[in-house]
Design a protein around this motif. Structure first.
Motif, PDB file in Angstrom:
ATOM      1  N   VAL A  80       0.839  -1.201   0.000  1.00  0.00           N
ATOM      2  CA  VAL A  80       0.000   0.000   0.000  1.00  0.00           C
ATOM      3  C   VAL A  80       0.877   1.254   0.000  1.00  0.00           C
ATOM      4  N   PHE A  81       1.913   1.245   0.822  1.00  0.00           N
ATOM      5  CA  PHE A  81       2.831   2.387   0.881  1.00  0.00           C
ATOM      6  C   PHE A  81       3.474   2.637  -0.477  1.00  0.00           C
ATOM      7  N   MET A  82       3.953   1.589  -1.100  1.00  0.00           N
ATOM      8  CA  MET A  82       4.606   1.748  -2.402  1.00  0.00           C
ATOM      9  C   MET A  82       3.646   2.317  -3.448  1.00  0.00           C
ATOM     10  N   ARG A  83       2.401   1.877  -3.428  1.00  0.00           N
ATOM     11  CA  ARG A  83       1.435   2.372  -4.406  1.00  0.00           C
ATOM     12  C   ARG A  83       1.075   3.836  -4.175  1.00  0.00           C
ATOM     13  N   ALA A  84       1.299   4.305  -2.967  1.00  0.00           N
ATOM     14  CA  ALA A  84       1.036   5.721  -2.677  1.00  0.00           C
ATOM     15  C   ALA A  84       2.168   6.626  -3.143  1.00  0.00           C
ATOM     16  N   LEU A  85       3.358   6.080  -3.353  1.00  0.00           N
ATOM     17  CA  LEU A  85       4.526   6.904  -3.618  1.00  0.00           C
ATOM     18  C   LEU A  85       4.506   7.681  -4.930  1.00  0.00           C
ATOM     19  N   PRO A  86       4.046   7.114  -6.052  1.00  0.00           N
ATOM     20  CA  PRO A  86       4.093   7.910  -7.288  1.00  0.00           C
ATOM     21  C   PRO A  86       3.402   9.267  -7.157  1.00  0.00           C
ATOM     22  N   ASP A 114      -6.829   2.405   1.356  1.00  0.00           N
ATOM     23  CA  ASP A 114      -7.167   3.597   0.581  1.00  0.00           C
ATOM     24  C   ASP A 114      -5.887   4.308   0.148  1.00  0.00           C
ATOM     25  N   VAL A 115      -5.381   3.916  -1.015  1.00  0.00           N
ATOM     26  CA  VAL A 115      -4.124   4.466  -1.510  1.00  0.00           C
ATOM     27  C   VAL A 115      -4.225   5.973  -1.751  1.00  0.00           C
ATOM     28  N   PRO A 116      -5.286   6.477  -2.422  1.00  0.00           N
ATOM     29  CA  PRO A 116      -5.376   7.934  -2.594  1.00  0.00           C
ATOM     30  C   PRO A 116      -5.403   8.696  -1.272  1.00  0.00           C
ATOM     31  N   ALA A 117      -6.101   8.159  -0.265  1.00  0.00           N
ATOM     32  CA  ALA A 117      -6.145   8.823   1.039  1.00  0.00           C
ATOM     33  C   ALA A 117      -4.762   8.833   1.691  1.00  0.00           C
ATOM     34  N   LEU A 118      -4.028   7.743   1.540  1.00  0.00           N
ATOM     35  CA  LEU A 118      -2.678   7.692   2.104  1.00  0.00           C
ATOM     36  C   LEU A 118      -1.776   8.697   1.401  1.00  0.00           C
ATOM     37  N   ARG A 124      10.270  14.266   8.226  1.00  0.00           N
ATOM     38  CA  ARG A 124       9.142  15.178   8.351  1.00  0.00           C
ATOM     39  C   ARG A 124       7.846  14.400   8.543  1.00  0.00           C
ATOM     40  N   VAL A 125       7.767  13.216   7.918  1.00  0.00           N
ATOM     41  CA  VAL A 125       6.599  12.338   8.056  1.00  0.00           C
ATOM     42  C   VAL A 125       7.093  10.910   8.223  1.00  0.00           C
ATOM     43  N   HIS A 126       6.499  10.205   9.161  1.00  0.00           N
ATOM     44  CA  HIS A 126       6.780   8.775   9.333  1.00  0.00           C
ATOM     45  C   HIS A 126       5.494   8.007   9.069  1.00  0.00           C
ATOM     46  N   CYS A 127       5.559   6.992   8.217  1.00  0.00           N
ATOM     47  CA  CYS A 127       4.382   6.196   7.861  1.00  0.00           C
ATOM     48  C   CYS A 127       4.457   4.823   8.518  1.00  0.00           C
ATOM     49  N   TYR A 128       3.363   4.437   9.185  1.00  0.00           N
ATOM     50  CA  TYR A 128       3.287   3.102   9.797  1.00  0.00           C
ATOM     51  C   TYR A 128       1.952   2.471   9.414  1.00  0.00           C
ATOM     52  N   LEU A 129       2.035   1.315   8.778  1.00  0.00           N
ATOM     53  CA  LEU A 129       0.845   0.579   8.354  1.00  0.00           C
ATOM     54  C   LEU A 129       0.932  -0.852   8.869  1.00  0.00           C
TER      55      LEU A 129
END
Length: 407
Positions: A230-236, A353-357, A303-308
Motif C-alpha cells: 500500500v505504501f509503495m502504491r502511494a509513492l508515485p 485507501d491508496v489515494p487517502a494515504l 518530516r513524516v513517518h508512515c506506519y501501516l
C-alpha cells in the motif's frame, strides 16, 4: 526468588526485566536455543537445536514443530534440575514457540508465567483481511485453528500471562483473557526522543538532516503485513506532488509474517515491477536493516513517518517513533487505534485507501499546520503510559514478584 526465563531468542522481550530482577536480589537464569547469538544481560544455559520436522500432514505440522522445540527446552530444563539442582520459583517464557509446553512436568511446583503475544483468530484479524493477497477461505481458517493449538495449550497451563497491548490481550478468548495482565514492554523515552540535530548519511553519500523533506517507513521486513504494498502504491503521487521529497525505507527483503510472493521473488521486487517508471528511484532509498542509531536518526529527522499494519502484533517501531516525536501517518486498524487518535497525536487513514494515504503523506510533507502539536502529543502519549522506567518496568517487576511464594 529463583527465576528462569525461557526464550529461544533471549533476551527477546525481556532485555530490561531480567537484569532488573537481578538488581533486586533474585537469582536469574535464562534457557535459550543453542544457536541464539544475542548477548545476554544474565547467565544463560542452552538447549539443543530442535530437529527438523518432516510431515505430510499440513494441519499437524505446526504443532509438531512447536512441540519439538518444547521437548528440547524440557530436556534442557531436566538437565538443569537433575545435574545442577536448579529448581525455580518462577518460570517466565514466551509461549509463541512452544518452549513452555512441557515445563510443568519438570518443575510442577513452579509458577509458570508466559508472554502471550497474540492468539490467531479465524475472523476479525489478519486472516482474510487482505483479499488481494490472502483471500478468506475455509482452508485458511482451518490452518489458523491448527496453528493456535500450542498457544491455547501454553496459556491453559500457565498461572498467569502478560501481553503488551489491549488489542493483543483481547485476541485471546474470554476464558483465557482473564489470565492476562496488559503491561507494555516499555519505551526508553530518553533514547527515543526528538533531536533537532539528527542527521543520516544514505548509502549513496547523500546526507539528510532534520528539516529536510523526508518520508520514512520502517518494518523488520518489507511485506504486506506491514502495508508495504500500500505504501509503495502511494509513492508515485507523493513524489509527483513533492519534487523535493526523499523517501527512506528501512527493512529486510525477506518475510517475517505471512508468505513470500513466490517465483523466488521478494515483495520489493514485486512492487518495483508493478510500479515501473512511475517511481523516481533516485529519491526512493532502500537501506535494508540498519543499526539502531541510524534507524532512530531517520525517525528523528523525518518530516513524516508512515506506519501501516494488518490487525496484528503492534510494532515497537510505532511506539518508538511516537516517543521520538514523529509526525505519524498510520493505518486505521485496531492495534494502531489503541495508541493513535486521529487529529490528536497522529493521522489515520484506511489501510487500503491508496489515494487517502497519498493525500495524507503529501499534506504532512508540505507542512501540516498542526504538525508540532501532533508530534508533542505523540511523545506525551508514550511518556504517560508506555515509559520504560516510569511505568512498564516497575509494573513488570511488581507482576513477577506478586508470585513470590514467601509473600
Amino acid at each position: 526468588m529463583k527465576i528462569l526465563f525461557v526464550h529461544q531468542n533471549f533476551p527477546g522481550q525481556f532485555p530490561h526485566l531480567a537484569p532488573a530482577l537481578v538488581n533486586r536480589g533474585h537469582e536469574v537464569l535464562a534457557l535459550t536455543d543453542v544457536n541464539n547469538k544475542n548477548s545476554s544481560p544474565v547467565n544463560t544455559v542452552c538447549y539443543k537445536e530442535p530437529k527438523q520436522i518432516e510431515s505430510d500432514g499440513i494441519l499437524g505440522r505446526s504443532y509438531s514443530i512447536h512441540a519439538e522445540r518444547g521437548l528440547m527446552a524440557a530436556r534442557g530444563a531436566r538437565a538443569l534440575r537433575d545435574d545442577h539442582g536448579f529448581v525455580p520459583d518462577v518460570i517466565i517464557g514466551h509461549s509463541g514457540w512452544g518452549e513452555t509446553l512441557f515445563l510443568r512436568e519438570i518443575w510442577p511446583e513452579a509458577k509458570l508465567l508466559i508472554y502471550a503475544e497474540l492468539m490467531y483468530r479465524t475472523h476479525g484479524a489478519d486472516v482474510g483481511f487482505d483479499p488481494e493477497l490472502a483471500p478468506d477461505s475455509l482452508e485458511a481458517r482451518f490452518m489458523t485453528v491448527a496453528r493456535s493449538a500450542h498457544l491455547i495449550q501454553g496459556i491453559v497451563q500457565a498461572d498467569a500471562a502478560i501481553a503488551p497491548t489491549q488489542y493483543q490481550a483481547d485476541s485471546f478468548p474470554p476464558e483465557l483473557r482473564q489470565k492476562i495482565t496488559v503491561i507494555h514492554d516499555g519505551i526508553n523515552t530518553q533514547r527515543a526522543r526528538p533531536d533537532p540535530d539528527a542527521r543520516l548519511t544514505l548509502p549513496n553519500g547523500r546526507e539528510l538532516k532534520a528539516g529536510d523533506e523526508v518520508l520514512s517507513y520502517v518494518s523488520r521486513s518489507l511485506e504486506p503485513y506491514r502495508g508495504f504494498h500500500v505504501f509503495m502504491r502511494a509513492l508515485p503521487e507523493v513524489l509527483a506532488a513533492r519534487p523535493e521529497a526523499q523517501v527512506v525505507l528501512v527493512g529486510g527483503d525477506g518475510v517475517s509474517y505471512g508468505k513470500a510472493p513466490g517465483d523466488g521473488k521478494n515483495w520489493k521486487e514485486v512492487m518495483l515491477a508493478e510500479l515501473g517508471d512511475r517511481l523516481d528511484l533516485d529519491r526512493v532509498h532502500f537501506v535494508g536493516r540498519v543499526p539502531y542509531g541510524q534507524y532512530m536518526s531517520l525517525i528523528q529527522l523525518a518530516r513524516v513517518h508512515c506506519y501501516l499494519t494488518y490487525p496484528f502484533v503492534l510494532s515497537w517501531s510505532l511506539t518508538e517513533a511516537m516517543s521520538a516525536g514523529a509526525y505519524i501517518v498510520a493505518s486505521d486498524t485496531d492495534p494502531v487505534r489503541e495508541l493513535i487518535r486521529d487529529g490528536e497525536n497522529g493521522r489515520l487513514v484506511p489501510f487500503f485507501d491508496v489515494p487517502a494515504l497519498s493525500s495524507a503523506l503529501i499534506h504532512g510533507l508540505k507542512g501540516d499546520p498542526e504538525a508540532e502539536a501532533l508530534r508533542s502529543a505523540a511523545r506525551q502519549t508514550i511518556r504517560d503510559g508506555y515509559d520504560l522506567q516510569l511505568q512498564s518496568l516497575p509494573r513488570q517487576i511488581e507482576w513477577v514478584e506478586s508470585f513470590d511464594p514467601m509473600r
